[in-house]
Design an enzyme around this catalytic site. Structure first.
Site, PDB file in Angstrom:
ATOM      1  N   GLU A   1       5.279  -5.197   8.448  1.00  0.00           N
ATOM      2  CA  GLU A   1       3.901  -5.062   7.982  1.00  0.00           C
ATOM      3  C   GLU A   1       3.363  -6.364   7.400  1.00  0.00           C
ATOM      4  O   GLU A   1       2.145  -6.573   7.346  1.00  0.00           O
ATOM      5  CB  GLU A   1       3.812  -3.960   6.915  1.00  0.00           C
ATOM      6  CG  GLU A   1       4.027  -2.552   7.449  1.00  0.00           C
ATOM      7  CD  GLU A   1       3.979  -1.490   6.368  1.00  0.00           C
ATOM      8  OE1 GLU A   1       4.099  -0.302   6.713  1.00  0.00           O
ATOM      9  OE2 GLU A   1       3.819  -1.847   5.179  1.00  0.00           O
TER      10      GLU A   1
ATOM     11  N   HIS B   1       0.838  -1.213   0.000  1.00  0.00           N
ATOM     12  CA  HIS B   1       0.000   0.000   0.000  1.00  0.00           C
ATOM     13  C   HIS B   1       0.871   1.261   0.000  1.00  0.00           C
ATOM     14  O   HIS B   1       0.628   2.202   0.738  1.00  0.00           O
ATOM     15  CB  HIS B   1      -1.001  -0.014   1.158  1.00  0.00           C
ATOM     16  CG  HIS B   1      -0.412  -0.085   2.536  1.00  0.00           C
ATOM     17  ND1 HIS B   1      -1.071  -0.706   3.585  1.00  0.00           N
ATOM     18  CD2 HIS B   1       0.747   0.390   3.070  1.00  0.00           C
ATOM     19  CE1 HIS B   1      -0.348  -0.600   4.681  1.00  0.00           C
ATOM     20  NE2 HIS B   1       0.751   0.073   4.390  1.00  0.00           N
TER      21      HIS B   1
ATOM     22  N   HIS C   1      -1.265   5.171   9.649  1.00  0.00           N
ATOM     23  CA  HIS C   1       0.028   5.854   9.632  1.00  0.00           C
ATOM     24  C   HIS C   1      -0.057   7.170  10.405  1.00  0.00           C
ATOM     25  O   HIS C   1       0.162   8.248   9.863  1.00  0.00           O
ATOM     26  CB  HIS C   1       0.486   6.087   8.194  1.00  0.00           C
ATOM     27  CG  HIS C   1       0.651   4.830   7.407  1.00  0.00           C
ATOM     28  ND1 HIS C   1      -0.421   4.168   6.826  1.00  0.00           N
ATOM     29  CD2 HIS C   1       1.751   4.089   7.094  1.00  0.00           C
ATOM     30  CE1 HIS C   1       0.017   3.086   6.201  1.00  0.00           C
ATOM     31  NE2 HIS C   1       1.326   3.020   6.347  1.00  0.00           N
TER      32      HIS C   1
ATOM     33  N   HIS D   1      11.081  -3.305   3.002  1.00  0.00           N
ATOM     34  CA  HIS D   1      11.492  -1.905   2.890  1.00  0.00           C
ATOM     35  C   HIS D   1      11.910  -1.377   4.257  1.00  0.00           C
ATOM     36  O   HIS D   1      11.460  -1.864   5.298  1.00  0.00           O
ATOM     37  CB  HIS D   1      10.399  -1.024   2.279  1.00  0.00           C
ATOM     38  CG  HIS D   1       9.107  -0.920   3.027  1.00  0.00           C
ATOM     39  ND1 HIS D   1       8.325  -1.994   3.374  1.00  0.00           N
ATOM     40  CD2 HIS D   1       8.428   0.171   3.479  1.00  0.00           C
ATOM     41  CE1 HIS D   1       7.228  -1.586   3.990  1.00  0.00           C
ATOM     42  NE2 HIS D   1       7.268  -0.273   4.089  1.00  0.00           N
TER      43      HIS D   1
END
Length: 289
Positions: free
Chosen positions: A244, A12, A59, A197
């Protein structure tokens, strides 16, 4: 009864939303990313879900460091796109399904999982980017997302975060909850976020293609074994934000084969590097009827 017919997995990345919103999807850098979702856009038209149970992480928009629920289920009637510092994304508001969401909350809490019930919140790119990838751009003034969405936010931002094992078990509880709902609904469960990441520190920009693809292999063929992977492996191999991926285990745990049914059919598998500073992974698994 309601039933979970498929699970969808996708990154996402916020820059993906920006590329769509700014009309850059056909630029050479972005075109290979969006091409990986062409199949999914056609597939979902045929599947026509009534409700998507969408697992994502907030977030620091709906929840700040002042208040961090481990698992939060949205039970509201609608959710506005969040302003993440540069204005809300130009996408429609998200329409919820309060009846099914309340039923899932009741069932899962009685199944010994502690959920935070959220009746009002804005939803950020973690939820809206996957919708855009699968449904394409929607007109915020006159359009609407094609189905109802139940937001399910997981804390993978501030440690301690839930284990992969706990997430996998939670997915099983969600499947039981959906199947006990008194109503004929086609439900899909989506796991979003990842893949490898890292956004800060000396390893910023880390991408681990080999590890990502091994994760996809095991998610398909050995989800129970994958659920035992400790947090340190995610962080070491996939970067600090690679954690995640535990959210994908919620969606995988809700599939029928985990409860003794046949193995799901792999309808789509896609992997691409890079998209902004991360790897993009996408998978569609369909339960056999």
């Amino acid at each position: 009864m309601a039933r979970i017919t498929a699970s969808v997995y996708t990154s996402h990345v916020p820059a993906i939303g920006a590329a769509l919103d700014l009309g850059k999807a056909q630029e050479p850098y972005w075109q290979p990313v969006f091409a990986g979702y062409d199949y999914g856009k056609e597939w979902i038209k045929e599947q026509k879900p009534d409700v998507i149970f969408l697992v994502y992480n907030d977030h620091a928009t709906a929840f700040s460091l002042d208040f961090i629920p481990t698992f939060a289920i949205g039970t509201g009637a609608e959710y506005q796109p969040a302003d993440e510092g540069w204005g809300p994304r130009p996408v429609p508001k998200v329409i919820g399904h309060p009846q099914l969401a309340a039923h899932i909350a009741q069932s899962v809490i009685q199944d010994d999982f502690d959920l935070t019930i959220v009746n009002k919140m804005d939803v950020d790119h973690g939820l809206t980017v996957p919708l855009s990838l699968m449904f394409g751009q929607q007109d915020p003034q006159h359009g609407a997302w094609p189905c109802a969405v139940i937001p399910f936010a997981v804390n993978v931002v501030q440690y301690p975060v839930p284990s992969g094992r706990r997430c996998f078990q939670l997915g099983q509880a969600i499947r039981r909850a959906v199947e006990s709902f008194d109503g004929d609904l086609n439900v899909q469960i989506w796991g979003t976020g990842g893949m490898s990441h890292q956004l800060q520190g000396p390893r910023a920009g880390l991408i681990n293609k080999e590890w990502d693809n091994a994760f996809l292999d095991r998610l398909i063929a050995d989800p129970a074994g994958l659920a035992q992977l400790p947090h340190i492996d995610y962080v070491r191999e996939a970067g600090s934000e690679g954690i995640e991926l535990v959210m994908w285990l919620i969606a995988r745990g809700a599939m029928s084969d985990v409860a003794g049914g046949p193995a799901p059919e792999v309808k789509q598998r896609f992997y691409h590097v890079p998209a902004s500073n991360t790897a993009v992974g996408h998978l569609i698994l369909e339960n056999k009827q």
